[in-house]
Write a protein that holds these residues in place. Structure first.
Motif, PDB file in Angstrom:
ATOM      1  N   PHE A 179       0.838  -1.200   0.000  1.00  0.00           N
ATOM      2  CA  PHE A 179       0.000   0.000   0.000  1.00  0.00           C
ATOM      3  C   PHE A 179       0.872   1.249   0.000  1.00  0.00           C
ATOM      4  O   PHE A 179       2.031   1.215   0.435  1.00  0.00           O
ATOM      5  CB  PHE A 179      -0.908   0.003   1.245  1.00  0.00           C
ATOM      6  CG  PHE A 179      -1.833  -1.169   1.336  1.00  0.00           C
ATOM      7  CD1 PHE A 179      -3.126  -1.085   0.824  1.00  0.00           C
ATOM      8  CD2 PHE A 179      -1.428  -2.368   1.914  1.00  0.00           C
ATOM      9  CE1 PHE A 179      -3.990  -2.171   0.897  1.00  0.00           C
ATOM     10  CE2 PHE A 179      -2.283  -3.453   1.994  1.00  0.00           C
ATOM     11  CZ  PHE A 179      -3.559  -3.355   1.485  1.00  0.00           C
ATOM     12  N   ASP A 180       0.295   2.347  -0.480  1.00  0.00           N
ATOM     13  CA  ASP A 180       0.993   3.626  -0.419  1.00  0.00           C
ATOM     14  C   ASP A 180       0.721   4.274   0.943  1.00  0.00           C
ATOM     15  O   ASP A 180      -0.035   3.713   1.761  1.00  0.00           O
ATOM     16  CB  ASP A 180       0.559   4.533  -1.571  1.00  0.00           C
ATOM     17  CG  ASP A 180      -0.910   4.918  -1.500  1.00  0.00           C
ATOM     18  OD1 ASP A 180      -1.559   4.613  -0.487  1.00  0.00           O
ATOM     19  OD2 ASP A 180      -1.403   5.537  -2.468  1.00  0.00           O
ATOM     20  N   ARG A 184      -3.613   2.942   0.028  1.00  0.00           N
ATOM     21  CA  ARG A 184      -4.288   2.510  -1.193  1.00  0.00           C
ATOM     22  C   ARG A 184      -3.440   1.409  -1.819  1.00  0.00           C
ATOM     23  O   ARG A 184      -2.220   1.517  -1.905  1.00  0.00           O
ATOM     24  CB  ARG A 184      -4.462   3.681  -2.155  1.00  0.00           C
ATOM     25  CG  ARG A 184      -5.426   4.754  -1.645  1.00  0.00           C
ATOM     26  CD  ARG A 184      -5.486   5.946  -2.576  1.00  0.00           C
ATOM     27  NE  ARG A 184      -4.180   6.608  -2.670  1.00  0.00           N
ATOM     28  CZ  ARG A 184      -3.968   7.760  -3.287  1.00  0.00           C
ATOM     29  NH1 ARG A 184      -4.976   8.385  -3.888  1.00  0.00           N
ATOM     30  NH2 ARG A 184      -2.764   8.286  -3.321  1.00  0.00           N
ATOM     31  N   PRO A 214      -3.036   3.915  -7.976  1.00  0.00           N
ATOM     32  CA  PRO A 214      -3.546   4.352  -6.666  1.00  0.00           C
ATOM     33  C   PRO A 214      -4.809   5.192  -6.743  1.00  0.00           C
ATOM     34  O   PRO A 214      -5.653   5.125  -5.849  1.00  0.00           O
ATOM     35  CB  PRO A 214      -2.372   5.150  -6.094  1.00  0.00           C
ATOM     36  CG  PRO A 214      -1.175   4.679  -6.835  1.00  0.00           C
ATOM     37  CD  PRO A 214      -1.660   4.332  -8.214  1.00  0.00           C
ATOM     38  N   THR A 216      -7.302   5.258  -9.216  1.00  0.00           N
ATOM     39  CA  THR A 216      -8.518   4.578  -9.689  1.00  0.00           C
ATOM     40  C   THR A 216      -8.665   3.166  -9.131  1.00  0.00           C
ATOM     41  O   THR A 216      -9.740   2.584  -9.228  1.00  0.00           O
ATOM     42  CB  THR A 216      -8.504   4.496 -11.219  1.00  0.00           C
ATOM     43  OG1 THR A 216      -7.381   3.685 -11.629  1.00  0.00           O
ATOM     44  CG2 THR A 216      -8.379   5.893 -11.834  1.00  0.00           C
ATOM     45  N   GLN A 217      -7.574   2.610  -8.568  1.00  0.00           N
ATOM     46  CA  GLN A 217      -7.553   1.243  -8.065  1.00  0.00           C
ATOM     47  C   GLN A 217      -7.809   0.218  -9.161  1.00  0.00           C
ATOM     48  O   GLN A 217      -8.232  -0.912  -8.893  1.00  0.00           O
ATOM     49  CB  GLN A 217      -8.562   1.052  -6.922  1.00  0.00           C
ATOM     50  CG  GLN A 217      -8.164   1.748  -5.627  1.00  0.00           C
ATOM     51  CD  GLN A 217      -6.912   1.147  -4.997  1.00  0.00           C
ATOM     52  OE1 GLN A 217      -6.930   0.079  -4.407  1.00  0.00           O
ATOM     53  NE2 GLN A 217      -5.798   1.851  -5.136  1.00  0.00           N
TER      54      GLN A 217
END
Length: 361
Positions: A179-180, A184, A214, A216-217
């Protein structure tokens, strides 16, 4: 006084050795009867018939020791009463505490030995005996301990393991989620299996890598690789120890895993309960001396081995029932775990103290 203490210590030691020999022999016979079908079915070698009980011996001794101490205490005090040695000591001005304190001293030493055994030797013994039975005899080379998917949070990553092979340093069903700083998802790695290389590095096999945008996933890239090196930050002992049963883990492993699961936000109560219970059970030899002396003195010359066995079985039925009830309340969150683990000890200690007070009166 030293001569009296040595005499009582020698008598207590002989009785303890005899009772332990009988109890461990009975335990081993029952264990053999339960396992002999597996030995015959899987054509176990002669070495397995010898090695399995040998590795099981520390566990047998740990479980037989409290009852052995209680029976030895009962037999020792009974012998002293029947031969009027306690009466002779009292007539010489030697009180009950002075004549029996050497037994309490031996009980305290046995407590320390029990703690050391419960902390390291007994878990190792249980692990090795299970390995011999499951792997060498039954031929199951996987040594898997199944459980629900367990997740470790390691900074900005979550690691999931489906199955573990502790003896070989291998994993099955490994998933890494990265994750960031805003938490995300940016990368997902899935591998059919993984083998440890060095430190926290693992060699992943049949790995699938998905990269996420990150914002729009959505998946921005997708690759599949036969082999991929990845750093999980954890060596095999940390990645695999959760798959051992709590009773097969050493005291330091339990404390370390308890702390790590607590930090990662997972429920670690079964590991807390295990090490708290081990601490409480380590005190049972001294507790059995405290109970055995007044029990035997209340009977006086009428104390017999049959009565000692009956009292010992009743005491242990009560003790383990109370401890099971206490731990059930503790793991359910109705009692603090330390109180739940020690409640049976506290209750029996109060009974022993009351019996001593009635003797003095």
């Amino acid at each position: 006084m030293r001569t009296v203490s040595r005499h009582i210590a020698a008598l207590f030691g002989r009785n303890l050795m005899v009772t332990l020999l009988v109890l461990v022999g009975l335990y081993g016979l029952i264990e053999f009867i339960e396992r002999v079908d597996d030995f015959i079915e899987f054509d176990a070698a002669l070495a397995h018939y010898l090695r399995y009980p040998l590795y099981k011996l520390p566990l047998m001794l740990e479980q037989a020791l409290p009852m052995g101490v209680l029976l030895a205490t009962f037999a020792t005090v009974g012998q002293l009463s029947r031969t009027s040695q306690i009466t002779a000591l009292r007539s010489c001005g030697v009180g009950l505490w002075q004549s029996t304190r050497v037994m309490f001293l031996i009980g305290g030493i046995l407590c320390m030995m029990t703690f050391a055994g419960n902390a390291w030797l007994v878990p190792w013994s249980a692990r090795q005996s299970y390995y011999i039975l499951a792997t060498e005899i039954k031929g199951d080379n996987r040594m898997i301990q199944h459980a629900e998917n367990l997740y470790f949070r390691d900074g900005q990553r979550i690691v999931s393991v489906a199955e573990s092979f502790p003896e070989r340093g291998e994993l099955r069903g490994l998933t890494l989620l990265e994750f960031d700083p805003a938490f995300r998802l940016i990368r997902r790695v899935e591998a059919d299996s993984a083998r440890h290389l060095d430190g926290g590095r693992w060699q992943l096999h049949e790995a699938t890598v998905r990269i996420f945008d990150p914002a729009t996933q959505q998946i921005s890239s997708y690759t599949r690789q036969r082999e991929l090196s990845a750093d999980t930050g954890r060596p095999p002992e940390e990645m695999t120890e959760i798959w051992y049963k709590p009773e097969e883990m050493t005291f330091t492993e339990l404390l370390r895993l308890d702390s790590r699961l607590h930090q990662s936000g997972q429920n670690s109560i079964r590991y807390q309960a295990e090490w708290q219970q081990r601490l409480a059970r380590s005190a049972t030899p001294l507790l059995m001396v405290l109970l055995g002396i007044p029990f035997a003195l209340h009977r006086g010359r009428k104390a017999s081995l049959a009565l000692g066995i009956a009292v010992s079985l009743t005491t242990f039925l009560v003790y383990f029932s109370l401890q099971a009830i206490g731990m059930a309340f503790g793991t359910a969150g109705l009692l603090p775990l330390p109180l739940a683990a020690w409640s049976a000890n506290i209750l029996l200690m109060l009974v022993g103290a009351w019996l001593f007070l009635t003797l003095d009166s």
